[in-house]
Design a protein around this motif. Structure first.
Motif, mmCIF file in Angstrom:
data_model
loop_
_atom_site.group_PDB
_atom_site.id
_atom_site.type_symbol
_atom_site.label_atom_id
_atom_site.label_comp_id
_atom_site.label_asym_id
_atom_site.label_seq_id
_atom_site.Cartn_x
_atom_site.Cartn_y
_atom_site.Cartn_z
ATOM 1 N N TYR A 97 -6.099 32.189 20.437
ATOM 2 C CA TYR A 97 -5.217 33.292 20.506
ATOM 3 C C TYR A 97 -5.096 34.135 21.805
ATOM 4 O O TYR A 97 -6.374 34.518 22.331
ATOM 5 N N ILE A 98 -4.108 33.797 22.222
ATOM 6 C CA ILE A 98 -4.022 34.742 23.724
ATOM 7 C C ILE A 98 -2.748 35.679 23.584
ATOM 8 O O ILE A 98 -1.672 35.261 23.451
ATOM 9 N N ARG A 99 -3.030 36.891 23.806
ATOM 10 C CA ARG A 99 -1.992 37.926 24.030
ATOM 11 C C ARG A 99 -2.207 38.614 25.403
ATOM 12 O O ARG A 99 -2.974 39.124 25.564
ATOM 13 N N ILE A 100 -1.004 38.709 26.038
ATOM 14 C CA ILE A 100 -0.931 39.227 27.253
ATOM 15 C C ILE A 100 0.391 39.954 27.607
ATOM 16 O O ILE A 100 1.361 39.439 27.150
ATOM 17 N N ASN A 101 0.389 41.115 28.226
ATOM 18 C CA ASN A 101 1.404 41.715 28.636
ATOM 19 C C ASN A 101 1.084 42.462 30.232
ATOM 20 O O ASN A 101 0.012 42.143 30.539
ATOM 21 N N ALA A 102 1.794 43.271 30.584
ATOM 22 C CA ALA A 102 1.671 43.666 31.700
ATOM 23 C C ALA A 102 0.409 44.604 31.596
ATOM 24 O O ALA A 102 -0.270 44.794 32.829
ATOM 25 N N THR A 117 -2.200 44.580 28.953
ATOM 26 C CA THR A 117 -3.421 44.299 28.187
ATOM 27 C C THR A 117 -3.551 42.922 28.269
ATOM 28 O O THR A 117 -2.418 42.080 28.125
ATOM 29 N N LEU A 118 -4.697 42.499 27.900
ATOM 30 C CA LEU A 118 -5.133 40.935 27.540
ATOM 31 C C LEU A 118 -6.331 40.887 26.603
ATOM 32 O O LEU A 118 -7.198 41.554 26.666
ATOM 33 N N LYS A 119 -5.778 40.175 25.608
ATOM 34 C CA LYS A 119 -6.640 39.783 24.393
ATOM 35 C C LYS A 119 -6.862 38.248 24.261
ATOM 36 O O LYS A 119 -5.740 37.658 24.329
ATOM 37 N N ILE A 120 -7.961 37.981 24.101
ATOM 38 C CA ILE A 120 -8.303 36.527 24.030
ATOM 39 C C ILE A 120 -9.291 36.216 22.968
ATOM 40 O O ILE A 120 -10.538 36.836 23.132
ATOM 41 N N LEU A 121 -9.010 35.253 21.974
ATOM 42 C CA LEU A 121 -10.129 34.511 21.335
ATOM 43 C C LEU A 121 -9.604 32.899 21.554
ATOM 44 O O LEU A 121 -8.940 32.604 21.121
ATOM 45 N N TYR A 122 -10.796 32.529 22.183
ATOM 46 C CA TYR A 122 -10.511 30.768 22.588
ATOM 47 C C TYR A 122 -11.696 30.167 22.276
ATOM 48 O O TYR A 122 -12.793 30.420 22.828
ATOM 49 N N VAL A 123 -11.387 29.088 21.354
ATOM 50 C CA VAL A 123 -12.427 28.262 20.812
ATOM 51 C C VAL A 123 -12.287 27.048 21.119
ATOM 52 O O VAL A 123 -11.025 26.191 20.761
ATOM 53 N N LYS A 124 -12.969 26.181 21.828
ATOM 54 C CA LYS A 124 -12.910 24.795 22.048
ATOM 55 C C LYS A 124 -14.186 24.019 22.362
ATOM 56 O O LYS A 124 -15.234 24.888 23.061
ATOM 57 N N ASP A 125 -14.259 22.932 21.896
ATOM 58 C CA ASP A 125 -15.601 22.218 22.183
ATOM 59 C C ASP A 125 -17.130 22.914 21.655
ATOM 60 O O ASP A 125 -17.765 22.874 22.488
ATOM 61 N N GLY A 126 -16.988 23.874 20.759
ATOM 62 C CA GLY A 126 -18.165 24.554 20.034
ATOM 63 C C GLY A 126 -18.448 25.769 21.114
ATOM 64 O O GLY A 126 -19.319 26.436 20.903
ATOM 65 N N LYS A 127 -17.562 25.904 22.246
ATOM 66 C CA LYS A 127 -17.498 27.110 22.972
ATOM 67 C C LYS A 127 -16.337 28.339 22.518
ATOM 68 O O LYS A 127 -15.700 27.779 22.133
ATOM 69 N N ARG A 128 -17.083 29.498 22.668
ATOM 70 C CA ARG A 128 -15.936 30.627 22.163
ATOM 71 C C ARG A 128 -16.006 31.549 23.409
ATOM 72 O O ARG A 128 -16.845 32.347 23.910
ATOM 73 N N TRP A 129 -14.685 31.882 23.890
ATOM 74 C CA TRP A 129 -14.330 32.953 24.958
ATOM 75 C C TRP A 129 -13.913 33.941 24.166
ATOM 76 O O TRP A 129 -13.084 33.905 23.265
ATOM 77 N N GLY A 130 -14.045 35.238 24.632
ATOM 78 C CA GLY A 130 -13.376 36.431 24.114
ATOM 79 C C GLY A 130 -13.005 37.389 25.138
ATOM 80 O O GLY A 130 -13.799 37.536 26.317
ATOM 81 N N ILE A 186 4.084 32.726 22.795
ATOM 82 C CA ILE A 186 3.016 32.240 22.106
ATOM 83 C C ILE A 186 2.433 31.110 23.006
ATOM 84 O O ILE A 186 3.110 30.324 23.726
ATOM 85 N N ASN A 187 1.047 31.157 22.825
ATOM 86 C CA ASN A 187 0.373 29.923 23.854
ATOM 87 C C ASN A 187 0.722 28.756 23.103
ATOM 88 O O ASN A 187 0.554 28.612 21.839
ATOM 89 N N ILE A 188 0.765 27.768 23.974
ATOM 90 C CA ILE A 188 0.926 26.212 23.234
ATOM 91 C C ILE A 188 0.193 25.115 23.993
ATOM 92 O O ILE A 188 -0.341 25.547 24.938
#
Length: 125
Positions: free
Chosen positions: A100-105, A107-120, A91-93
């Motif tokens: 939410y970041i899921r990573i393996n050799a 695949t990479l899946k990201i939903l990251y929200v910070k300061d009103g900004k959203r990455w995917g 888990i990311n800490i």
């Protein structure tokens, strides 16, 4: 829209980062996850939206932390730490973002929200 994003972020936050890896594939111990993943990437903030189906995210390890460098002018996500929860779960800490970041050799899946900004990201390699 903000309510939907908030509900989605909370739902994804409650889903722990599950990664099926061998017992010795702890991200803090090796560079298995380092490299470039290709697929859809996105970034949203007030007044700006970037969305590409053929983007990329390059994962770089610095010490025990990971940086995620996006293509197409999307700002990077830096300083992400992962913790081993059990033999097959990571888990990311830390940080002050909803993420939410899921990573393996492969695949990479990201939903990251910070300061009103959203990455995917929804990428493979």
């Amino acid at each position: 829209m903000k309510k939907i994003l908030s509900v989605l972020a909370i739902a994804l936050l409650t889903v722990s980062l599950f990664t099926s890896c061998k017992k010795d594939d702890d991200p803090a111990d090796n560079d298995l996850f380092v490299g470039t993943y290709r697929g859809s990437v996105s970034y949203n903030t007030d007044g700006e939206t970037i969305s590409k189906d053929n983007g990329s995210v390059t994962v770089v390890k610095i010490g025990s932390k990971y940086n995620f460098a996006f293509s197409d002018g999307i700002p990077d996500i830096t300083g992400v730490e992962f913790a081993k929860e059990n033999d097959n779960t990571y888990i990311n800490i830390g940080g002050d973002a909803t993420s939410y970041i899921r990573i393996n050799a492969s695949t990479l899946k990201i939903l990251y929200v910070k300061d009103g900004k959203r990455w995917g990201a929804d990428c493979t390699r």
